[in-house]
Scaffold this active site. Sequence first.
Site, PDB file in Angstrom:
ATOM      1  N   ASP A 248       0.874  -1.166   0.000  1.00  0.00           N
ATOM      2  CA  ASP A 248       0.000   0.000   0.000  1.00  0.00           C
ATOM      3  C   ASP A 248       0.922   1.230   0.000  1.00  0.00           C
ATOM      4  OD1 ASP A 248      -2.132   1.701  -0.055  1.00  0.00           O
ATOM      5  OD2 ASP A 248      -3.252   0.681   1.514  1.00  0.00           O
TER       6      ASP A 248
HETATM    7  C1  BGC Z   1      -4.967   3.346  -0.001  1.00  0.00           C
HETATM    8  C2  BGC Z   1      -5.157   2.360  -1.119  1.00  0.00           C
HETATM    9  C3  BGC Z   1      -4.967   3.045  -2.454  1.00  0.00           C
HETATM   10  C4  BGC Z   1      -3.605   3.695  -2.476  1.00  0.00           C
HETATM   11  C5  BGC Z   1      -3.289   4.383  -3.785  1.00  0.00           C
HETATM   12  C6  BGC Z   1      -3.689   4.139  -0.149  1.00  0.00           C
HETATM   13  O1  BGC Z   1      -3.618   5.184   0.768  1.00  0.00           O
HETATM   14  O2  BGC Z   1      -4.971   2.650   1.225  1.00  0.00           O
HETATM   15  O3  BGC Z   1      -6.417   1.765  -1.036  1.00  0.00           O
HETATM   16  O4  BGC Z   1      -5.105   2.121  -3.486  1.00  0.00           O
HETATM   17  O5  BGC Z   1      -3.533   4.657  -1.451  1.00  0.00           O
HETATM   18  O6  BGC Z   1      -4.026   5.524  -3.957  1.00  0.00           O
END
Ligand code: BGC
Length: 691
Positions: A248
Site C-alpha cells: 500500500d
Molecule cells: C490506499 C489504497 C490506495 C492507495 C493508492 C492508499 O492510501 O490505502 O487503497 O489504493 O492509497 O491511492
Amino acid sequence: MQRPEQFIASMSIKEKIGQLVQFGKLKEEQDTLVKNGEIGSFLNIHGAEKINPLQQKIMQSKNPVPLIIGDDVIHGYKTIFPIPLALSCSWNIRLIEKTCEISSYEAASEGINMIFAPMVDIARDPRWGRIAEGSGEDPFLGSEIAKARVRGIQKNANPNLPKVTACVKHFISYGAAEGGRDYNTTDMSERTMREVYLPPFRAALEEGAGSLMVAFNDFNGTPVSINSFLITRLLRQELNFEGVTVSDWESIEECINHGVAVDRKDAAMKGLSAGVDIDMNSGVYLENLESIITQNPDLEEKLDQAVLRILRLKEKLGLFDSFITDPSAHLKEIRKDEYVQTARQAAVESIVLLKNNGILPLKRNKKKIAVIGPLAEDTCSPLGCWPCKGNPDNVVSFIKAFQKNPEYDILLEKGCEINSEDPASSVRAESIASQSDLVIAVMGESNNMSGENNNRSSIELPKPQRELLKKIYTINKNIILVVMSGRPIALEWEDEHMAAVLQAWHLGDESGNAINEILTGLAVPNAKLTVTVPRSTGQIPMYYNHKNTGRPSFRHYIDVADSELYPFGFGMSYTSFEYSNLRTDKKVLQEGESVTLKVDIKNTGKLQAYEICQIYMHDPVSEFSRPVKQLVAFKKISILPGETQTLSFTFSTDTFAVLNSQYLPTVEKGTIELFAGTNSRDLIKTTIEIL
Ligand code: BGC
C-alpha cells in the site's frame, strides 16, 4: 517480446529493480529513471496525452518494458456508481459485475491498466471510514461480490481498449482496525482471519485477480507489508497466488514507524524477503535493493521471482504488443448513455427502505412538500469517497429530480449545514414545515466523512441535523427521512419518530433520479442491508454472524436493548412476502453427498417486486464454536402479486464444513440447521443430519 523468462536474463540489476518501483507522481528526477527503463509503474496519471509520452520514452531504453499505470477506480471512473457498500445492498451480482466492467472500460480508455479494486475487506465496525469501500460484514456475500468485481474489471472484452488487471485489496484484516481507527493495529486469531477475513480474498484470487495489495496494518505484531507468514506461506504457498503483490502507499517504509525496521534499507530488505513485489511510492526498493542484494546474494532469487511475476502480468495485459493509448478512445467510451442508465439502475437497487408507516410510495395527488436538510441540493456528496474522475456537474441532486414531479408544490430550505447550525435557515425550515403536508428531510454525511482515514467516533446523524430534525418533528409529524451516508447510521430516535426512513448512501451520478423513483413508486425498493445497523455507537462491533457464547441470554448493556436496530439482510418493500414450506429432498446424508433445499415464497401484496431470499445455516454442535447464523446462499427474484415461486438451492456437505485445528475444512457428523427468510432475523427453519 521474448518470454519473460528469457527476457529477464538480459536485464541489468537496475532494470530489474526498476520493475518493482512504482511512483504516484511524475517528478523531474523520475524522468531519468524512465529514460533508463528503471521504473515499472505509476499511479495517479491519466490520459493518453500524459501516458503515451512516458510509454514511448521508456520503450527507447535498452531493455524496454512498458509501464503499468494504476488508479483507484473504486465505484466508477467518470460515470460514478453507488459506493461499494451501497451497491452490495443490491445483492445483484450481475449488476455489480456490469458496473465494474464499465468502470474498467472508461479507465482503460484513458490509459489505466491496473485498477486498485476491489476492496474486499470485511468490515464489522461502521466507525471505520473505509466500510464505504467494501461489501459489508458477510464473508459469503463478500466473496460472491469479490468475484463479480474481479470478473467485471478484468472482462477486457473491448478489443479497442487496453487490458486491465484488478488489484484486490487490502490483504488482510485491514477492516478489523481497532476502534475503527484507520491504519490501526489488528489482533485476531488465525481462525477468525481464515473464517471471516480470508474468504473474499480467496474468491477474488480464484476468479483470476492479476494483482493484490497488502494492507497498512500489522497483524498479530508484524505489519502485513513484511509478513512472510501471510505473503509467502498463506498467499503464495497455500493459495497458490502467482500474480503481483503491491504494497500500500509507502507501507513498506512505514515499517520503521511500526517499530520493526531500523531504517529504509532494513524495511526494503524485509519487504522483498516477505514477498512484496512492488513498492508503492516510498522509493525504498529503488534506493536500497542493489546494495541489499550485493550484501545478500541469496535475495537475488526473490528479486527475479518478483520481476518475473511483473513481466508475466505485463505480457498478459498485452503491453508488449501495444502500449499506446488511442487519444480518441475516451471520447467513445466515457459516460455512454447505457453507462448512465446502468448507474441509475445501480442506484435504485442500492436504496434500502428501513421504515415505512404507509406514507410511501408518495400518493400522486396535489401536495405541499417541504424539503429540508443540507444534502437536498448537494451534487458533491453523492459522489462518495474515492470519486475518481466523477464530476458534480454530472450528479443529479435530490431536489433537481424531485422538482420534476409537477403534482407537488415543493418548498426548499436547508435548515442547517452538515456539521453546523444555521439559525436563520432553521427558522425558515420550521416555517415551511408548518405550511406543508409532509416533510422530506435529506440528511446524513458529506462524502469526506467516510473513506480513507475518515473515521467517526459516533455514527449517529451529525448533531446539528439531528437537532433540526427533532425541532421539525414538533411541527410536522409526517417526515420522510432520506439518509445519505458512507456508513450505516444509528437511527434509533429517527426510527421511532419518522414516518419513513430510506438509507440512500452515496449513490453516484444518478442519486436524485433513483431516490425520486423510489419515493414516487416508479420503482419498488428491493435492497437489503449488508451490515447490521446498531442502535447506538456503543454497541459496536455488532454483526449477525456472532458466536452464541456461554451466556447468550445475559444482557450486554444495561442502557440499551440487546438487539440491533436493523438486522443484516433487512430491507422493506412496497409489497410483502410470505415464506413457507421449507423442505429438503433428504433428511440424512453422508459426507460428499448433496442436499436440495426448497422454499415457497408468495408475494402477498399488490405490486410486482424483487425479493432477495436468504439461506442461512447453523451447526449447533461442532468441535469449534460456530456463528449463530451464516449466510450460505441467496437469490434475487421478481415475483408478481399473488404469485408463489419455489426456490431451490443445492448444497454439498462441504458447505457445512468447519476448519479443523490445522485449518483444513472438515465435514462433521451431526445436525445442521437450515433457515430461509427475507432477512437474517425473520427466518423459518428445517434440519438435516450428516452421518
Ligand atoms: C490506499 C489504497 C490506495 C492507495 C493508492 C492508499 O492510501 O490505502 O487503497 O489504493 O492509497 O491511492
